[in-house]
Design an enzyme around this catalytic site. Sequence first.
Site, PDB file in Angstrom:
ATOM      1  N   ASN A  78       8.167  -5.325  -0.736  1.00 30.39           N
ATOM      2  CA  ASN A  78       8.061  -4.199   0.186  1.00 30.39           C
ATOM      3  C   ASN A  78       6.588  -4.142   0.568  1.00 30.39           C
ATOM      4  OD1 ASN A  78       7.809  -1.833   1.578  1.00 30.39           O
ATOM      5  ND2 ASN A  78       8.997  -0.596   0.130  1.00 30.39           N
TER       6      ASN A  78
ATOM      7  N   ARG B 162      12.797   5.280  12.626  1.00 31.17           N
ATOM      8  CA  ARG B 162      11.553   6.063  12.566  1.00 31.17           C
ATOM      9  C   ARG B 162      10.684   5.757  13.805  1.00 31.17           C
ATOM     10  NH1 ARG B 162       9.011   5.392   6.790  1.00 31.17           N
ATOM     11  NH2 ARG B 162       7.702   7.077   7.609  1.00 31.17           N
TER      12      ARG B 162
ATOM     13  N   ARG C  27       4.130  10.998  -2.126  1.00 31.77           N
ATOM     14  CA  ARG C  27       4.036  10.815  -0.664  1.00 31.77           C
ATOM     15  C   ARG C  27       5.362  11.172   0.010  1.00 31.77           C
ATOM     16  NH1 ARG C  27       4.701   4.466   1.152  1.00 31.77           N
ATOM     17  NH2 ARG C  27       4.018   5.369   3.118  1.00 31.77           N
TER      18      ARG C  27
ATOM     19  N   PRO D 224       0.790  -1.228   0.000  1.00 29.61           N
ATOM     20  CA  PRO D 224       0.000   0.000   0.000  1.00 29.61           C
ATOM     21  C   PRO D 224       0.825   1.282   0.000  1.00 29.61           C
ATOM     22  CG  PRO D 224      -0.164  -1.135   2.118  1.00 29.61           C
ATOM     23  CD  PRO D 224       0.494  -2.077   1.155  1.00 29.61           C
ATOM     24  N   ASN D 225       0.332   2.217  -0.758  1.00 35.41           N
ATOM     25  CA  ASN D 225       0.877   3.590  -0.865  1.00 35.41           C
ATOM     26  C   ASN D 225       2.188   3.681  -1.634  1.00 35.41           C
ATOM     27  OD1 ASN D 225      -1.245   4.902   0.670  1.00 35.41           O
ATOM     28  ND2 ASN D 225      -0.433   3.775   2.410  1.00 35.41           N
TER      29      ASN D 225
ATOM     30  N   TYR E 246      10.694   9.338   1.173  1.00 34.64           N
ATOM     31  CA  TYR E 246      10.715   8.317   0.124  1.00 34.64           C
ATOM     32  C   TYR E 246      11.303   8.798  -1.207  1.00 34.64           C
ATOM     33  CZ  TYR E 246       7.684   5.945   3.448  1.00 34.64           C
ATOM     34  OH  TYR E 246       7.189   5.354   4.582  1.00 34.64           O
TER      35      TYR E 246
ATOM     36  N   ALA F  78       2.959  -0.607   4.852  1.00 33.71           N
ATOM     37  CA  ALA F  78       2.485  -0.642   6.244  1.00 33.71           C
ATOM     38  C   ALA F  78       2.086  -2.054   6.699  1.00 33.71           C
ATOM     39  CB  ALA F  78       1.316   0.313   6.408  1.00 33.71           C
TER      40      ALA F  78
ATOM     41  N   GLU G  82      13.012  -8.906   1.799  1.00 31.84           N
ATOM     42  CA  GLU G  82      12.137  -7.803   2.211  1.00 31.84           C
ATOM     43  C   GLU G  82      12.915  -6.491   2.035  1.00 31.84           C
ATOM     44  OE1 GLU G  82      11.050  -8.286   6.304  1.00 31.84           O
ATOM     45  OE2 GLU G  82      10.248  -6.262   6.495  1.00 31.84           O
TER      46      GLU G  82
ATOM     47  N   HIS H  26      12.793  -2.167   2.364  1.00 35.07           N
ATOM     48  CA  HIS H  26      12.168  -0.910   2.783  1.00 35.07           C
ATOM     49  C   HIS H  26      13.006   0.241   2.262  1.00 35.07           C
ATOM     50  CE1 HIS H  26       9.302  -3.011   5.170  1.00 35.07           C
ATOM     51  NE2 HIS H  26      10.298  -3.756   5.633  1.00 35.07           N
TER      52      HIS H  26
HETATM   53  C1  DQA Z   1       8.094   1.308   3.929  1.00 36.37           C
HETATM   54  C2  DQA Z   1       8.126   1.590   5.441  1.00 36.37           C
HETATM   55  C3  DQA Z   1       6.779   1.311   6.068  1.00 36.37           C
HETATM   56  O1  DQA Z   1       6.827   1.540   7.466  1.00 36.37           O
HETATM   57  C4  DQA Z   1       5.729   2.224   5.464  1.00 36.37           C
HETATM   58  O2  DQA Z   1       4.458   1.942   6.005  1.00 36.37           O
HETATM   59  C5  DQA Z   1       5.703   2.177   3.978  1.00 36.37           C
HETATM   60  C6  DQA Z   1       6.978   2.103   3.257  1.00 36.37           C
HETATM   61  C7  DQA Z   1       9.422   1.710   3.252  1.00 36.37           C
HETATM   62  O3  DQA Z   1       9.597   1.320   2.107  1.00 36.37           O
HETATM   63  O4  DQA Z   1      10.251   2.392   3.838  1.00 36.37           O
HETATM   64  O5  DQA Z   1       4.673   2.288   3.355  1.00 36.37           O
HETATM   65  O6  DQA Z   1       7.890  -0.059   3.725  1.00 36.37           O
END
Ligand code: DQA
Length: 141
Positions: free
Chosen positions: A73, A106, A17, A9-10, A22, A76, A97, A99
């Site tokens: 990735n 954070r 965002r 998501p996102n 990011y 959340a 995985e 990020h």
């Molecule tokens: C994320 C870190 C997560 O905590 C966050 O909710 C994201 C992006 C990252 O790529 O740094 O959506 O996975």
Amino acid sequence: MKIKVINGPNLNMLGIREPEIYGKTTYSDLVELIKSKAEELCVECDFFQSNHEGDIVTQIQNCYNTFDGIIINPGAYTHTSVAILDALKSVGIPTVEVHISDVDSREEFRKFSFVSLYAEKVIKGKGFDGYLEALEYLTNK
Ligand code: DQA
């Protein structure tokens, strides 16, 4: 070799965002970057992004017997989803995985990852390069 790249998501909002966290580059830029690295490494990459947990679970299940590695990735869902963890365990495919941000530096709630309980390798805080490192790791196994 076939690798599935899954973004949660996102991550379709990359470039818009929180650019201070990011970056200013978009999801399409990310896909193009990974594609060019995949070509260099002679790997086939397939991409999936969704804002829906169940769709991500189904996508992971569909990797069974079809893909040799998963780069994920989970956004959340990293910090909440037992269902994504169970899906990864079900298919038993080597998984990295990724990020983009350094989740450890954070908020407290970002420090725990369900997916890390399965992932062979976790890459945090390296921006888009983290995905390229993941690809290299899976191809050199
Ligand atoms: C994320 C870190 C997560 O905590 C966050 O909710 C994201 C992006 C990252 O790529 O740094 O959506 O996975």
